[in-house]
Design a protein around this motif. Sequence first.
Motif, PDB file in Angstrom:
ATOM      1  N   LYS A 128      12.945  12.728  19.354  1.00  0.00           N
ATOM      2  CA  LYS A 128      12.773  11.265  19.321  1.00  0.00           C
ATOM      3  C   LYS A 128      12.286  10.729  20.661  1.00  0.00           C
ATOM      4  N   SER A 129      12.697  11.364  21.755  1.00  0.00           N
ATOM      5  CA  SER A 129      12.291  10.898  23.080  1.00  0.00           C
ATOM      6  C   SER A 129      10.780  11.005  23.267  1.00  0.00           C
ATOM      7  N   VAL A 130      10.161  12.044  22.709  1.00  0.00           N
ATOM      8  CA  VAL A 130       8.705  12.194  22.813  1.00  0.00           C
ATOM      9  C   VAL A 130       8.026  11.163  21.921  1.00  0.00           C
ATOM     10  N   GLN A 131       8.543  10.981  20.725  1.00  0.00           N
ATOM     11  CA  GLN A 131       7.969   9.988  19.821  1.00  0.00           C
ATOM     12  C   GLN A 131       8.011   8.602  20.450  1.00  0.00           C
ATOM     13  N   LEU A 132       9.146   8.272  21.057  1.00  0.00           N
ATOM     14  CA  LEU A 132       9.303   6.970  21.689  1.00  0.00           C
ATOM     15  C   LEU A 132       8.402   6.844  22.914  1.00  0.00           C
ATOM     16  N   ALA A 133       8.373   7.874  23.771  1.00  0.00           N
ATOM     17  CA  ALA A 133       7.509   7.840  24.958  1.00  0.00           C
ATOM     18  C   ALA A 133       6.045   7.713  24.564  1.00  0.00           C
ATOM     19  N   TRP A 134       5.658   8.387  23.475  1.00  0.00           N
ATOM     20  CA  TRP A 134       4.285   8.331  22.980  1.00  0.00           C
ATOM     21  C   TRP A 134       3.944   6.917  22.510  1.00  0.00           C
ATOM     22  N   ALA A 135       4.849   6.300  21.765  1.00  0.00           N
ATOM     23  CA  ALA A 135       4.620   4.928  21.291  1.00  0.00           C
ATOM     24  C   ALA A 135       4.551   3.959  22.471  1.00  0.00           C
ATOM     25  N   LEU A 136       5.439   4.126  23.451  1.00  0.00           N
ATOM     26  CA  LEU A 136       5.414   3.275  24.641  1.00  0.00           C
ATOM     27  C   LEU A 136       4.135   3.490  25.448  1.00  0.00           C
ATOM     28  N   ALA A 137       3.682   4.734  25.536  1.00  0.00           N
ATOM     29  CA  ALA A 137       2.418   5.038  26.230  1.00  0.00           C
ATOM     30  C   ALA A 137       1.251   4.366  25.524  1.00  0.00           C
ATOM     31  N   ASN A 138       1.281   4.365  24.201  1.00  0.00           N
ATOM     32  CA  ASN A 138       0.243   3.690  23.425  1.00  0.00           C
ATOM     33  C   ASN A 138       0.211   2.199  23.773  1.00  0.00           C
ATOM     34  N   ASN A 139       1.386   1.578  23.851  1.00  0.00           N
ATOM     35  CA  ASN A 139       1.457   0.158  24.225  1.00  0.00           C
ATOM     36  C   ASN A 139       0.917  -0.071  25.627  1.00  0.00           C
ATOM     37  N   GLU A 140       1.285   0.807  26.568  1.00  0.00           N
ATOM     38  CA  GLU A 140       0.803   0.665  27.948  1.00  0.00           C
ATOM     39  C   GLU A 140      -0.721   0.779  28.010  1.00  0.00           C
ATOM     40  N   VAL A 152      11.765   5.717  28.839  1.00  0.00           N
ATOM     41  CA  VAL A 152      12.773   6.488  28.106  1.00  0.00           C
ATOM     42  C   VAL A 152      13.859   6.971  29.062  1.00  0.00           C
ATOM     43  N   GLY A 153      13.501   7.292  30.287  1.00  0.00           N
ATOM     44  CA  GLY A 153      14.457   7.800  31.263  1.00  0.00           C
ATOM     45  C   GLY A 153      15.355   6.753  31.873  1.00  0.00           C
ATOM     46  N   ASP A 154      15.010   5.486  31.710  1.00  0.00           N
ATOM     47  CA  ASP A 154      15.751   4.384  32.328  1.00  0.00           C
ATOM     48  C   ASP A 154      16.894   3.943  31.412  1.00  0.00           C
ATOM     49  N   ALA A 155      18.107   4.377  31.720  1.00  0.00           N
ATOM     50  CA  ALA A 155      19.271   4.070  30.886  1.00  0.00           C
ATOM     51  C   ALA A 155      19.540   2.571  30.802  1.00  0.00           C
ATOM     52  N   THR A 161      17.331   0.186  30.504  1.00  0.00           N
ATOM     53  CA  THR A 161      16.407  -0.541  29.624  1.00  0.00           C
ATOM     54  C   THR A 161      16.163   0.143  28.281  1.00  0.00           C
ATOM     55  N   ILE A 162      16.570   1.389  28.116  1.00  0.00           N
ATOM     56  CA  ILE A 162      16.310   2.100  26.866  1.00  0.00           C
ATOM     57  C   ILE A 162      16.951   1.374  25.687  1.00  0.00           C
ATOM     58  N   SER A 163      18.102   0.766  25.900  1.00  0.00           N
ATOM     59  CA  SER A 163      18.783   0.079  24.792  1.00  0.00           C
ATOM     60  C   SER A 163      18.068  -1.206  24.382  1.00  0.00           C
ATOM     61  N   ASP A 164      17.138  -1.702  25.219  1.00  0.00           N
ATOM     62  CA  ASP A 164      16.361  -2.902  24.874  1.00  0.00           C
ATOM     63  C   ASP A 164      15.222  -2.603  23.908  1.00  0.00           C
ATOM     64  N   ILE A 165      14.927  -1.334  23.713  1.00  0.00           N
ATOM     65  CA  ILE A 165      13.805  -0.953  22.857  1.00  0.00           C
ATOM     66  C   ILE A 165      14.164  -1.196  21.399  1.00  0.00           C
ATOM     67  N   GLU A 217      21.202   5.216  14.479  1.00  0.00           N
ATOM     68  CA  GLU A 217      22.362   5.266  15.373  1.00  0.00           C
ATOM     69  C   GLU A 217      22.589   6.677  15.918  1.00  0.00           C
ATOM     70  N   GLU A 218      22.373   7.674  15.087  1.00  0.00           N
ATOM     71  CA  GLU A 218      22.595   9.052  15.526  1.00  0.00           C
ATOM     72  C   GLU A 218      21.530   9.539  16.513  1.00  0.00           C
ATOM     73  N   ASP A 219      20.419   8.790  16.684  1.00  0.00           N
ATOM     74  CA  ASP A 219      19.378   9.164  17.648  1.00  0.00           C
ATOM     75  C   ASP A 219      19.765   8.821  19.087  1.00  0.00           C
ATOM     76  N   TRP A 220      20.618   7.821  19.271  1.00  0.00           N
ATOM     77  CA  TRP A 220      20.901   7.302  20.608  1.00  0.00           C
ATOM     78  C   TRP A 220      21.539   8.312  21.553  1.00  0.00           C
ATOM     79  N   PRO A 221      22.528   9.098  21.134  1.00  0.00           N
ATOM     80  CA  PRO A 221      23.085  10.079  22.091  1.00  0.00           C
ATOM     81  C   PRO A 221      22.022  11.046  22.629  1.00  0.00           C
TER      82      PRO A 221
END
Length: 183
Positions: A39-51, A72-75, A77-81, A88-92
């Motif tokens: 999920k971290s790669v999927q999220l980073a990829w989507a955020l990179a697309n936005n950037e 993704v590495g910033d604890a 701000t990650i919860s603001d996404i 819910e099970e993705d967050w840990p």
Amino acid sequence: MPRPVNRILISLSRLADDNELRKWHHVDTLSSMVVSLHKSVQLAWALANNEAQIAGDDQIMPIHLILGILKVGDASTISDIIDPSLREEDWPGLLEEGRRIRQYLEMSDDHLQRARKAIRLRVRNGQHPIGNIFLHRSNESLLAFQYAMELAVLANEEILSASHLLQALFERDFISTKMLACD
């Protein structure tokens, strides 16, 4: 810095449509090992697309990937996404991956935020955003993903994480530590 990794022969199996990134797999023909995206790669990829869109670029470049990974590495701000695909099970797993990213970079959340802001100032060149579309990765970004897959396979891991991609970006010199300087 991590030790250099010997290259191995790997073939990439790509889907025609990058929008199906959740189904994107990498197959190592030598061992038949399938590596799927965390999920971290999927999220980073989507955020990179936005950037990339905000910068007015027509491709996702390594610099956009690093911006997504830093987010993704910033604890703090990650919860603001807001992403409807996150359960819910993705967050840990995301929080653990964020810890690995901070550990790899030896940076605090505050330093990650300052680095992201400094990089954004350099990347955003005054162009207008190109709109809300899913962009293709540049050749450099494709190579970074390929090398990240190699790192995962060499580590005998079945899931490609954002920390693999981060390591690939640095080891293949797509990103330098100078880019993270926020002074």
